[in-house]
Structure formats: structure tokens, C-alpha cells
Write a protein that holds these residues in place. Sequence first.
Motif, mmCIF file in Angstrom:
data_model
loop_
_atom_site.group_PDB
_atom_site.id
_atom_site.type_symbol
_atom_site.label_atom_id
_atom_site.label_comp_id
_atom_site.label_asym_id
_atom_site.label_seq_id
_atom_site.Cartn_x
_atom_site.Cartn_y
_atom_site.Cartn_z
ATOM 1 N N VAL A 30 2.071 1.857 -3.498
ATOM 2 C CA VAL A 30 0.980 2.399 -4.325
ATOM 3 C C VAL A 30 0.752 3.873 -4.011
ATOM 4 C CG1 VAL A 30 -1.500 2.272 -4.773
ATOM 5 C CG2 VAL A 30 -0.153 0.165 -4.596
ATOM 6 N N ILE A 31 0.777 4.242 -2.730
ATOM 7 C CA ILE A 31 0.580 5.635 -2.331
ATOM 8 C C ILE A 31 1.682 6.517 -2.900
ATOM 9 C CG2 ILE A 31 0.614 7.213 -0.353
ATOM 10 C CD1 ILE A 31 -0.769 4.991 1.268
ATOM 11 N N LEU A 35 2.834 10.487 -9.475
ATOM 12 C CA LEU A 35 2.093 10.676 -10.725
ATOM 13 C C LEU A 35 1.234 11.931 -10.666
ATOM 14 C CD1 LEU A 35 1.355 9.546 -13.509
ATOM 15 C CD2 LEU A 35 -0.451 8.214 -12.403
ATOM 16 N N MET A 36 0.610 12.183 -9.526
ATOM 17 C CA MET A 36 -0.221 13.378 -9.375
ATOM 18 C C MET A 36 0.594 14.643 -9.601
ATOM 19 S SD MET A 36 -2.120 14.824 -5.958
ATOM 20 C CE MET A 36 -0.522 15.217 -5.211
ATOM 21 N N ARG A 86 0.828 -1.211 0.000
ATOM 22 C CA ARG A 86 0.000 0.000 0.000
ATOM 23 C C ARG A 86 0.858 1.255 0.000
ATOM 24 N NH1 ARG A 86 -4.740 -1.649 4.406
ATOM 25 N NH2 ARG A 86 -5.811 -3.167 3.052
ATOM 26 N N VAL A 91 3.670 5.971 -5.521
ATOM 27 C CA VAL A 91 3.554 6.064 -6.979
ATOM 28 C C VAL A 91 2.416 7.007 -7.365
ATOM 29 C CG1 VAL A 91 2.999 4.777 -9.073
ATOM 30 C CG2 VAL A 91 4.570 3.807 -7.399
ATOM 31 N N ALA A 92 1.280 6.925 -6.652
ATOM 32 C CA ALA A 92 0.144 7.802 -6.934
ATOM 33 C C ALA A 92 0.496 9.262 -6.665
ATOM 34 C CB ALA A 92 -1.059 7.384 -6.088
#
Length: 349
Positions: A127-128, A134-135, A124, A130-131
Motif C-alpha cells: 500500500v505504501i 501515485l503521488m 502495508r 502504490v501510494a
Amino acid sequence: MFALVHNGIVCTALGLFGLVANVINILVFFKQGLNNSMNISFFSMSVADIIHILAVEWANVCFNPYIDKLEAPIVFTDLYYFTGGWVNGCACRITLYHMVCITAERCLSIVYPLKIKTMITTRRMVVIIVAVDLMHVLTLVPEYVTVTLTWRFFPSRNRTLLSLGIRDGSAKGVTFLLHFILAFLGQVLVIIFTAILTLHLKRQTSWRQTVTKEIVKKNKKSFSSRDKKSMILVVVIASVLIVCYSPSILCLVTFILPEFYVGGKLFPLFRDAWAFAYLFAILNSGINVFIFYNVSSNYKNTFKHFFHCLITVTSVAVKNAQFSFKVKNTHEKITPRFCRETILRNNYA
């Protein structure tokens, strides 16, 4: 003279130190293992800091007052703005929001100590991160839709130079506004999470001293030391971030005053103001190694072990090279007994 001293000497020296410091951080966290959320966060933050420092070093080259003497058909300040300016800003925001994730995770680990491992797993956290990355990268789209590199004729130089051109002015300043909002929001979140964490640590320390008074008397030093180090860590993180990222308000100035921009009437002020902003940001990138070393005992032990091994290997290699050179010069006969004596001498050196 200001550009030469600031960009050519001060920022370059701090940037080189920051590169070394963050490479050390990456090696230490990789050595500890990327098997928990904290190490993953600190590792990725160090990578973002390296990208940020490389962008600043590129700025030091492009803003050097002597670079125009190369007579290259390029406006280097415009080239940097297009290739490195927003890369730098994006990397700074990524570092800031990685710190937001770290402080939030530490806050949750104290508030929910029994659930934190199921709430924030390694997968998790990846994923956080990477998100988040990307943002922040997507916020650069409006700026790169607005500007481009193009060939323009400059009457003052009587030459056609590669410089910055406006492709579509409808989105001009949007990225500056987004940068300001996200940077300001990130600082506020760090302050909030740090305040919650510090308050809870104080209450936890008070509870330990009240409920388990006898145990605390025996282990008072260890309890106080651990809690004090944790509070020092979060306070230092908050203070450094607020000070080093406070120049992000310059983006709001650009949104309000369109001339405070590359190619605008206030460009000299824009350039010098962002030079100081880069200085503060690069300080933040290089100072983390001291925070980790002085606050985290695990980091300190890994740091010492890693460099002790490195020094030992280097020392043995140098001694072997010296001994080989000696043997070559003296033409000493190599026998099985001689090899055994050499191995024992290296092992006990």
C-alpha cells in the motif's frame, strides 16, 4: 560531437548494462519470494529503474545529432520532452522514495526489532509503495496541463513540424518546483534515516562488546562482519543517492530562470545540463546490483544458485542437441538400452 559521444555511446552503453542488471535484480528477488517488505521494496525499485533506463535510452535516440537527417516532420527533442522527459524524472523520484522506504524500514527494524513485523507487514508495504508511486505520477499533471504537442511552422526549415506548444502558461514551472522539493526532501530523509541507522549500529556493537565480552570474543568476527556490512550498505546507499540525485537542483534553476526551458533562450544549456543529470541517474540504476551482491549474502547465494541452474540447463540442452545431431548423422539404431545409456550419460555429464 558531445551529443554523439554522450548520448550515442556512453549513456547507451550504461543504459544497456543497467537494464541487464535490473532484470537480474528482479529475477533474484522474485526467486527469493515477494513475501517480505524488503524484497517487495527492492523488486519495485528495480522495476522503476527499468522504466527510468528505457526513458533515458529513448532520450539517446531523440538527442542523437544524426536523427534530423531522417527528414521526419518531428522535432525529436520536443517529442522526447513530452513523451519521456517527465517519465524519466518521475521514475527517478519513485526510485528515490522506494529507497527512503527501505532505509526507514531498516531503521525501524533495529529500533523496534520485536514490533517491526506487525508495524510493517507485506500488505502495508505494498500500500505504501502504490501510494508513493501515485503521488509522484500526480505531480506531472501541472506540466501536462501546460504543454502539448502541436503542429508549428518553422521558417528556418520552411516546414511544418510536430513540436512542443504551450497550452496554458499559468502552471509553467510548477512541476519543476515540485520535482526539486520532492527530490531534495527524499535525499534529506535518506541521510537522516541512514545516520540514525548507523549510529544505532555503532551503539549496538559497543553494547555487545561490553556486556557479552566473552561471547563476542568467540564470535567477534561474525558480529563485526555483520555490523560492518550493514553500515557499509547504508553508507553506500546514502552516498550514491546524494551524488546521483544532486543534479535535481536544475529544476530550481528552471523555476527561477524561465528561459532555462525547452524552447527558451537557454535551451542548449538546459539540454546539456540534463544530459549530465541523466548520466548520474543511470549510474545509480546500474550500480545497485554490485551493492546487493557484495553486501547481501542472501542475494549472492540466490544469484549464484540461479545462474548455476541456468548454465547447467543450457549446457545439458547443448549436449543433447550435439548428441541428437551425432545420432542423426551416424544413423545409430535407437534401442531401449541405447535410451537408458543416453539418460545416464546426461545425468552424470
